[in-house]
Every structure is written in structure tokens, then in C-alpha cells.
Design a protein around this motif. Sequence first.
Motif, mmCIF file in Angstrom:
data_model
loop_
_atom_site.group_PDB
_atom_site.id
_atom_site.type_symbol
_atom_site.label_atom_id
_atom_site.label_comp_id
_atom_site.label_asym_id
_atom_site.label_seq_id
_atom_site.Cartn_x
_atom_site.Cartn_y
_atom_site.Cartn_z
ATOM 1 N N TRP A 1 0.806 -1.215 0.000
ATOM 2 C CA TRP A 1 0.000 0.000 0.000
ATOM 3 C C TRP A 1 0.841 1.268 0.000
ATOM 4 N N PHE A 2 1.956 1.271 0.720
ATOM 5 C CA PHE A 2 2.744 2.488 0.885
ATOM 6 C C PHE A 2 3.973 2.519 -0.033
ATOM 7 N N SER A 3 4.894 1.581 0.143
ATOM 8 C CA SER A 3 6.174 1.628 -0.579
ATOM 9 C C SER A 3 5.980 1.584 -2.090
ATOM 10 N N LEU A 4 5.230 0.599 -2.578
ATOM 11 C CA LEU A 4 5.059 0.447 -4.025
ATOM 12 C C LEU A 4 4.159 1.532 -4.607
ATOM 13 N N ARG A 5 3.180 1.989 -3.827
ATOM 14 C CA ARG A 5 2.294 3.048 -4.321
ATOM 15 C C ARG A 5 3.044 4.369 -4.483
ATOM 16 N N HIS A 6 3.923 4.681 -3.536
ATOM 17 C CA HIS A 6 4.678 5.926 -3.623
ATOM 18 C C HIS A 6 5.885 5.812 -4.550
ATOM 19 N N ASN A 7 6.320 4.609 -4.820
ATOM 20 C CA ASN A 7 7.486 4.432 -5.689
ATOM 21 C C ASN A 7 7.215 4.896 -7.115
ATOM 22 N N LEU A 8 6.116 4.431 -7.699
ATOM 23 C CA LEU A 8 5.785 4.799 -9.086
ATOM 24 C C LEU A 8 4.471 5.560 -9.199
ATOM 25 N N GLY A 9 3.870 5.906 -8.075
ATOM 26 C CA GLY A 9 2.635 6.680 -8.125
ATOM 27 C C GLY A 9 1.400 5.808 -8.247
ATOM 28 N N GLU A 10 0.258 6.418 -7.989
ATOM 29 C CA GLU A 10 -1.010 5.681 -7.961
ATOM 30 C C GLU A 10 -1.401 5.080 -9.304
ATOM 31 N N PRO A 11 -1.265 5.806 -10.434
ATOM 32 C CA PRO A 11 -1.650 5.193 -11.721
ATOM 33 C C PRO A 11 -0.842 3.931 -12.032
ATOM 34 N N ALA A 12 0.471 3.994 -11.804
ATOM 35 C CA ALA A 12 1.313 2.823 -12.061
ATOM 36 C C ALA A 12 1.008 1.704 -11.080
ATOM 37 N N TRP A 13 0.692 2.064 -9.846
ATOM 38 C CA TRP A 13 0.345 1.066 -8.831
ATOM 39 C C TRP A 13 -0.893 0.286 -9.254
ATOM 40 N N MET A 14 -1.898 0.980 -9.751
ATOM 41 C CA MET A 14 -3.110 0.295 -10.220
ATOM 42 C C MET A 14 -2.820 -0.540 -11.463
ATOM 43 N N ALA A 15 -1.947 -0.026 -12.344
ATOM 44 C CA ALA A 15 -1.562 -0.788 -13.528
ATOM 45 C C ALA A 15 -0.844 -2.075 -13.132
ATOM 46 N N MET A 16 0.007 -2.001 -12.113
ATOM 47 C CA MET A 16 0.716 -3.186 -11.616
ATOM 48 C C MET A 16 -0.271 -4.242 -11.126
ATOM 49 N N LEU A 17 -1.230 -3.820 -10.306
ATOM 50 C CA LEU A 17 -2.221 -4.769 -9.786
ATOM 51 C C LEU A 17 -3.039 -5.385 -10.918
ATOM 52 N N GLU B 1 7.306 -6.477 12.023
ATOM 53 C CA GLU B 1 6.772 -5.134 12.265
ATOM 54 C C GLU B 1 7.691 -4.047 11.726
ATOM 55 N N LEU B 2 8.917 -4.412 11.292
ATOM 56 C CA LEU B 2 9.873 -3.420 10.796
ATOM 57 C C LEU B 2 9.643 -3.217 9.302
ATOM 58 N N VAL B 3 9.333 -2.003 8.893
ATOM 59 C CA VAL B 3 8.853 -1.788 7.517
ATOM 60 C C VAL B 3 9.569 -0.625 6.820
ATOM 61 N N PHE B 4 10.884 -0.557 6.917
ATOM 62 C CA PHE B 4 11.611 0.478 6.181
ATOM 63 C C PHE B 4 11.372 0.296 4.682
ATOM 64 N N VAL B 5 11.198 1.404 3.961
ATOM 65 C CA VAL B 5 10.864 1.304 2.538
ATOM 66 C C VAL B 5 11.986 0.666 1.724
ATOM 67 N N ARG B 6 13.225 0.795 2.180
ATOM 68 C CA ARG B 6 14.325 0.201 1.417
ATOM 69 C C ARG B 6 14.236 -1.321 1.395
ATOM 70 N N TYR B 7 13.497 -1.901 2.340
ATOM 71 C CA TYR B 7 13.315 -3.350 2.307
ATOM 72 C C TYR B 7 12.566 -3.790 1.050
ATOM 73 N N ALA B 8 11.821 -2.861 0.445
ATOM 74 C CA ALA B 8 11.027 -3.194 -0.739
ATOM 75 C C ALA B 8 11.836 -3.148 -2.026
ATOM 76 N N MET B 9 13.124 -2.883 -1.953
ATOM 77 C CA MET B 9 13.934 -2.731 -3.170
ATOM 78 C C MET B 9 13.839 -3.910 -4.139
#
Length: 300
Positions: free
Chosen positions: A176-192, A224-232
Motif C-alpha cells: 500500500w505504501f512503498s510500491l504506491r509511492h514508488n511509481l505513483g497511484e496510476p502505475a500502482w493500479m496498472a501493476m495490480l 513489524e519493521l517496515v523500512f521502505v528500502r526493504y522493498a527494493m
Amino acid sequence: ERLRDVARWGSVAFSCGTVVVTMSVARRVSGSTAAVITACALAASVLCVRQSQIASVDLTMVFWFVLALWSALRLLDGGRRRHYLISGLFVGLCAGTKYPGVAAAGAVVGAHLLAGGRILDRRLWLAGGVSLVVFSLASPFVWIDFGTFREHFLFQVEHVRQGTQEISLPIFHHLWFSLRHNLGEPAWMAMLGAGAWALYRRDRQIGVVLCAFVVAYASISWGELVFVRYAMPLLPLQAILVGVAIVAIADRLALRFGYRRLWLGLVAVTILALPAVRSMRVAQISAAVDTRTQAREWLE
């Protein structure tokens, strides 16, 4: 400072290499057009731009992770023994760079199963053996001083489990947070949408990408640890799915109205403009004088 700069340039080099390898994966999954758009999406990735200038092992791990995916896709064509050996090599390098990189094995196992292979297949276990050997060579002190490794590893596991702050539903945070902010909402919906469509069509190539995504996501979302860099490790996979989605949308519009190139350009700009603008802003902030340096100058 010189060593720090060398490390930063190393991150830049691995980041550029990741774009090239991800483009190769996308070409195999969905053709040359999707490959170019995927490369543009990853280059515009906010998190990639942010992390590329930092001296860390995250982008090095991502580079080996995508190479493991690239190699795993070749297993769909029958998978000769050397392909399993190469896959095991990249998984071992990925895990040796950073322990969560063992999630790269998800792509190899997924490709093997999607190709009709069995769990007890000797080639798959050979790949696992190679991974273990390469990991041991890359991280020899795991075995040389196993007691210390075990102590520190269990400490890190507990640290990740407890986290540093209260977050509601941490398992969905990166989605919801890392991937949505990475490429923005339009790209996030396209990914899903691309992921759902691939599951509906039972596309084996994208199925391997989704296997890599699910296993990598599980490896970073259990605590519970959710640093955004973990999503790399997820970012190249997200870029691939976005590239596939953009081409699919443009092809649908072209079937009805014609002018495929025009639609490709319009859809790509519509979806990727937001992350491109955000990434340029990140680059501008990074190129400016550090606020800590400014504060020190003011105090002096």
C-alpha cells in the motif's frame, strides 16, 4: 571520503546494471516495447533514484535478484543442467550479499514447477546446492563463527518482529505504501491489473515474475519493521508489470482506434509522468547542500 564515494559509485553502477537486466527480463516476458517502457519505469522509480546515491548493499542484492529471475525464466524452456547451475549461482550471490536475498530462490522454484518439474528433481536440488556453496563463499564467517552468527541473526529476527513503531497491518505496508509511492497511484493500479490479468490468463512467463514477487514480499513483510528500502527487490518486478500493463492498454486502444504508437506514448506518459517528476525532485534535493551542513555553517 574517497572510499565512501567509491561505494556510492558502486551503487550507481549496480543500479544501472539492474535497469539493463530488468529490461532483458521484460523483453522475454512481453517483447521489446514492454522492455523499453519497463526500463523507463525503473529509471523513474523514486526509491531507486533515492537509494542509488547511498553506499549500501541493497542495490547490489537487487542486481543479483533480477539476474536470478532472468536465469529462472530460462527453465521454462526445458531447463538444462547449466541453467540450474547459473540460477543457483545468482541465488547464492543474492543471499550472500544480504540474507533476505534468499527470496530469489522463489523465482527458480516457481519456474521449475511451472515448467512441469518435480520437487525431487535432481536439477532443482543441484541448484540449491550451488546456492549454498556460493553463499558460503560469499559469507564464510557464517560457518567460521557460527555461534556469533546465530546470536546476531536471532537478534535481528527479534528486532524485525518487534519493529520500532506501531503500524496498522504491517503485512500490507509495502504493497500500500512503498510500491504506491514508488511509481505513483496510476502505475500502482496498472501493476495490480497486470498481475490479476496474468493470473487469469495463466501466463507462465509473468507467473515466474509473480512467484518472485510473492516470495520476496513475504520475506520483507512478516515482521513489524517496515523500512521502505526493504522493498527494493520488488521494484524491478513492479516495473515489469507496469510495462506489461502499459503495452496491453495501448494495444486495446489501438485495436479500436488505430495509431498504436500514439496510444503507447500517451499511456506511458500518463502513467509514468508522476514518478518522473517526483524522482527529479528527489535528485534536486540530493544535489543541494545538506541541511546538516547548512546548520553547522550557521552555528559557526
